[in-house]
Design an enzyme around this catalytic site. Sequence first.
Site, PDB file in Angstrom:
ATOM      1  N   GLY A  10     -47.143 -29.335 -61.630  1.00  0.00           N
ATOM      2  CA  GLY A  10     -47.879 -30.169 -60.677  1.00  0.00           C
ATOM      3  C   GLY A  10     -49.383 -29.975 -60.834  1.00  0.00           C
ATOM      4  O   GLY A  10     -49.843 -29.244 -61.713  1.00  0.00           O
ATOM      5  N   GLN A  11     -50.139 -30.624 -59.961  1.00  0.00           N
ATOM      6  CA  GLN A  11     -51.611 -30.541 -60.028  1.00  0.00           C
ATOM      7  C   GLN A  11     -52.094 -29.101 -59.840  1.00  0.00           C
ATOM      8  O   GLN A  11     -52.813 -28.553 -60.668  1.00  0.00           O
ATOM      9  CB  GLN A  11     -52.235 -31.371 -58.909  1.00  0.00           C
ATOM     10  CG  GLN A  11     -51.987 -32.842 -58.957  1.00  0.00           C
ATOM     11  CD  GLN A  11     -52.996 -33.522 -58.068  1.00  0.00           C
ATOM     12  OE1 GLN A  11     -54.162 -33.635 -58.422  1.00  0.00           O
ATOM     13  NE2 GLN A  11     -52.569 -33.964 -56.892  1.00  0.00           N
ATOM     14  N   ASP A  37     -35.302 -23.770 -59.997  1.00  0.00           N
ATOM     15  CA  ASP A  37     -35.165 -24.775 -58.940  1.00  0.00           C
ATOM     16  C   ASP A  37     -35.166 -24.034 -57.606  1.00  0.00           C
ATOM     17  O   ASP A  37     -34.204 -23.322 -57.283  1.00  0.00           O
ATOM     18  CB  ASP A  37     -33.860 -25.559 -59.148  1.00  0.00           C
ATOM     19  CG  ASP A  37     -33.667 -26.631 -58.090  1.00  0.00           C
ATOM     20  OD1 ASP A  37     -34.421 -26.644 -57.086  1.00  0.00           O
ATOM     21  OD2 ASP A  37     -32.744 -27.447 -58.253  1.00  0.00           O
ATOM     22  N   THR A 102     -50.505 -28.471 -45.748  1.00  0.00           N
ATOM     23  CA  THR A 102     -51.259 -29.731 -45.744  1.00  0.00           C
ATOM     24  C   THR A 102     -51.920 -30.049 -44.406  1.00  0.00           C
ATOM     25  O   THR A 102     -51.447 -29.613 -43.348  1.00  0.00           O
ATOM     26  CB  THR A 102     -50.286 -30.880 -46.102  1.00  0.00           C
ATOM     27  OG1 THR A 102     -50.937 -32.128 -45.913  1.00  0.00           O
ATOM     28  CG2 THR A 102     -49.049 -30.873 -45.226  1.00  0.00           C
ATOM     29  N   ASP A 103     -52.965 -30.861 -44.472  1.00  0.00           N
ATOM     30  CA  ASP A 103     -53.605 -31.424 -43.273  1.00  0.00           C
ATOM     31  C   ASP A 103     -52.649 -32.338 -42.503  1.00  0.00           C
ATOM     32  O   ASP A 103     -52.873 -32.612 -41.332  1.00  0.00           O
ATOM     33  CB  ASP A 103     -54.851 -32.227 -43.684  1.00  0.00           C
ATOM     34  CG  ASP A 103     -54.525 -33.317 -44.686  1.00  0.00           C
ATOM     35  OD1 ASP A 103     -53.889 -33.001 -45.710  1.00  0.00           O
ATOM     36  OD2 ASP A 103     -54.888 -34.492 -44.460  1.00  0.00           O
ATOM     37  N   TYR A 126     -43.300 -36.477 -44.203  1.00  0.00           N
ATOM     38  CA  TYR A 126     -43.866 -35.452 -45.086  1.00  0.00           C
ATOM     39  C   TYR A 126     -44.481 -34.314 -44.260  1.00  0.00           C
ATOM     40  O   TYR A 126     -44.190 -33.137 -44.480  1.00  0.00           O
ATOM     41  CB  TYR A 126     -44.915 -36.095 -45.998  1.00  0.00           C
ATOM     42  CG  TYR A 126     -45.781 -35.134 -46.775  1.00  0.00           C
ATOM     43  CD1 TYR A 126     -45.270 -34.407 -47.848  1.00  0.00           C
ATOM     44  CD2 TYR A 126     -47.122 -34.948 -46.439  1.00  0.00           C
ATOM     45  CE1 TYR A 126     -46.074 -33.528 -48.568  1.00  0.00           C
ATOM     46  CE2 TYR A 126     -47.925 -34.081 -47.151  1.00  0.00           C
ATOM     47  CZ  TYR A 126     -47.408 -33.371 -48.216  1.00  0.00           C
ATOM     48  OH  TYR A 126     -48.202 -32.516 -48.913  1.00  0.00           O
TER      49      TYR A 126
HETATM   50  N1  LIG Z   1     -51.585 -33.849 -53.394  1.00  0.00           N
HETATM   51  C1  LIG Z   1     -52.285 -33.789 -52.259  1.00  0.00           C
HETATM   52  O1  LIG Z   1     -53.156 -34.623 -51.977  1.00  0.00           O
HETATM   53  C2  LIG Z   1     -52.039 -32.664 -51.295  1.00  0.00           C
HETATM   54  C3  LIG Z   1     -52.724 -32.673 -50.075  1.00  0.00           C
HETATM   55  C4  LIG Z   1     -52.497 -31.624 -49.171  1.00  0.00           C
HETATM   56  C5  LIG Z   1     -51.610 -30.614 -49.488  1.00  0.00           C
HETATM   57  N2  LIG Z   1     -50.931 -30.648 -50.679  1.00  0.00           N
HETATM   58  C6  LIG Z   1     -49.995 -29.553 -50.970  1.00  0.00           C
HETATM   59  O2  LIG Z   1     -50.518 -28.848 -52.085  1.00  0.00           O
HETATM   60  C7  LIG Z   1     -49.427 -28.312 -52.854  1.00  0.00           C
HETATM   61  C8  LIG Z   1     -49.592 -28.702 -54.311  1.00  0.00           C
HETATM   62  O3  LIG Z   1     -49.597 -30.124 -54.387  1.00  0.00           O
HETATM   63  P1  LIG Z   1     -49.665 -30.872 -55.803  1.00  0.00           P
HETATM   64  O4  LIG Z   1     -50.424 -32.134 -55.588  1.00  0.00           O
HETATM   65  O5  LIG Z   1     -50.061 -29.920 -56.862  1.00  0.00           O
HETATM   66  O6  LIG Z   1     -48.113 -31.254 -55.961  1.00  0.00           O
HETATM   67  P2  LIG Z   1     -47.417 -31.970 -57.213  1.00  0.00           P
HETATM   68  O7  LIG Z   1     -48.429 -32.355 -58.223  1.00  0.00           O
HETATM   69  O8  LIG Z   1     -46.496 -32.998 -56.644  1.00  0.00           O
HETATM   70  O9  LIG Z   1     -46.559 -30.775 -57.854  1.00  0.00           O
HETATM   71  C9  LIG Z   1     -45.404 -30.257 -57.251  1.00  0.00           C
HETATM   72  C10 LIG Z   1     -44.542 -29.698 -58.361  1.00  0.00           C
HETATM   73  O10 LIG Z   1     -43.376 -29.120 -57.753  1.00  0.00           O
HETATM   74  C11 LIG Z   1     -42.261 -29.509 -58.545  1.00  0.00           C
HETATM   75  N3  LIG Z   1     -41.011 -29.403 -57.830  1.00  0.00           N
HETATM   76  C12 LIG Z   1     -40.411 -30.358 -57.039  1.00  0.00           C
HETATM   77  N4  LIG Z   1     -39.213 -29.907 -56.629  1.00  0.00           N
HETATM   78  C13 LIG Z   1     -39.045 -28.670 -57.134  1.00  0.00           C
HETATM   79  C14 LIG Z   1     -37.998 -27.725 -57.075  1.00  0.00           C
HETATM   80  N5  LIG Z   1     -36.864 -27.977 -56.401  1.00  0.00           N
HETATM   81  N6  LIG Z   1     -38.139 -26.537 -57.705  1.00  0.00           N
HETATM   82  C15 LIG Z   1     -39.266 -26.280 -58.412  1.00  0.00           C
HETATM   83  N7  LIG Z   1     -40.291 -27.152 -58.525  1.00  0.00           N
HETATM   84  C16 LIG Z   1     -40.173 -28.345 -57.884  1.00  0.00           C
HETATM   85  C17 LIG Z   1     -42.594 -30.933 -58.918  1.00  0.00           C
HETATM   86  O11 LIG Z   1     -41.765 -31.404 -59.940  1.00  0.00           O
HETATM   87  P3  LIG Z   1     -41.439 -33.013 -59.983  1.00  0.00           P
HETATM   88  O12 LIG Z   1     -42.748 -33.686 -60.217  1.00  0.00           O
HETATM   89  O13 LIG Z   1     -40.487 -33.102 -61.141  1.00  0.00           O
HETATM   90  O14 LIG Z   1     -40.832 -33.351 -58.663  1.00  0.00           O
HETATM   91  C18 LIG Z   1     -44.049 -30.779 -59.340  1.00  0.00           C
HETATM   92  O15 LIG Z   1     -44.165 -30.329 -60.676  1.00  0.00           O
HETATM   93  C19 LIG Z   1     -48.152 -28.830 -52.199  1.00  0.00           C
HETATM   94  O16 LIG Z   1     -47.651 -27.845 -51.337  1.00  0.00           O
HETATM   95  C20 LIG Z   1     -48.619 -30.020 -51.388  1.00  0.00           C
HETATM   96  O17 LIG Z   1     -47.776 -30.254 -50.264  1.00  0.00           O
HETATM   97  C21 LIG Z   1     -51.126 -31.640 -51.584  1.00  0.00           C
END
Ligand SMILES: NC(=O)c1ccc[n+]([C@@H]2O[C@H](COP(=O)([O-])OP(=O)(O)OC[C@H]3O[C@@H](n4cnc5c(N)ncnc54)[C@H](OP(=O)(O)O)[C@@H]3O)[C@@H](O)[C@H]2O)c1
Length: 285
Positions: A10-11, A37, A102-103, A126
Amino acid sequence: MNILITGCKGQLGSEMCLLAAEHQDHRYFLTDVAELDITDIDTVERYVADNKIDIIVNCAAYTAVDRAESDEDTARLINADAVENIARAAAKNNAKVIHVSTDYVFSGDSCTPYREDDATSPTGAYGRTKLLGEQRLMAICPDSVILRTAWLYSPWGNNFMKTMLRLGNERESLNVVYDQVGSPTAAEDLAQAIFSIIEAPKFVPGIYHFTNEGVCSWYDFTRAIHHIAVIQCDVQPIRSEQYPTPTKRPNYSVLDKHKIKATYGINIAHWYDALCRTIERYKNL
Ligand SMILES: NC(=O)c1ccc[n+]([C@@H]2O[C@H](COP(=O)([O-])OP(=O)(O)OC[C@H]3O[C@@H](n4cnc5c(N)ncnc54)[C@H](OP(=O)(O)O)[C@@H]3O)[C@@H](O)[C@H]2O)c1
């Protein structure tokens, strides 16, 4: 220390992997769903025990905010049930947990920055599942760190910065909402903050807020993205009701960061500076 990072593709996980290469005094276990997983309790417990994990950094999540409205069960499985699995594995093996939230746990109705102990009140699926994840983790492992962040972007995956770069190049004009404000956050800076916590002289548990400094609307953010990338596009401000989405977005997402700065001595970059840096990195990929 043996450090397990989940959600590495992920990011945030991608930025954690890059920084891990610069912090070679630890041993890393870099996993995404194919390697570990987190929804499988037996696998998670065995993995943490077998590899003698000291710290689990949970970057895995279900982040499809709109899809979660029609698929809350899957969102809950990953954002809450799986976080409980991590908590149980950590408790059994005396490992610490750093978890990201998250916010969206807040309603977005405030007009002053949200503090960590402000009342939560998620308005969508969410946010509900992320809040449940926080609560289940703290019930089992109260010595965890939870980092709430917002408006995350990076050179990796899908995010607002990359979408606006693409649309700005494809279209002559764009409408973007100006009545939702928050603080764009470079995933790189959040990953740096996580390393500051890992390497701090003292691990101080609790909930913390982390975003880049400063505040803007999505409209302002878009203008800045295009300005930095030298993209000519006529960007017009619109209200949220003119851009309906399945999930109602918070109007006000600004998080108060005093606690993390005071506790961990973290210096935080302004969002505009972080954006310049991230666009430069993206251009050079
Ligand atoms: N993105 C935002 O704007 C934002 C804002 C506020 C908070 N956050 C929080 O910040 C954190 C990081 O966000 P991010 O944007 O980096 O998320 P992301 O890019 O969606 O990455 C999440 C990763 O987790 C993987 N994943 C999903 N299900 C899984 C499982 N069962 N076991 C292991 N890995 C799994 C996903 O794989 P798949 O892609 O294959 O599903 C993906 O590689 C998260 O907790 C998110 O809630 C994000």
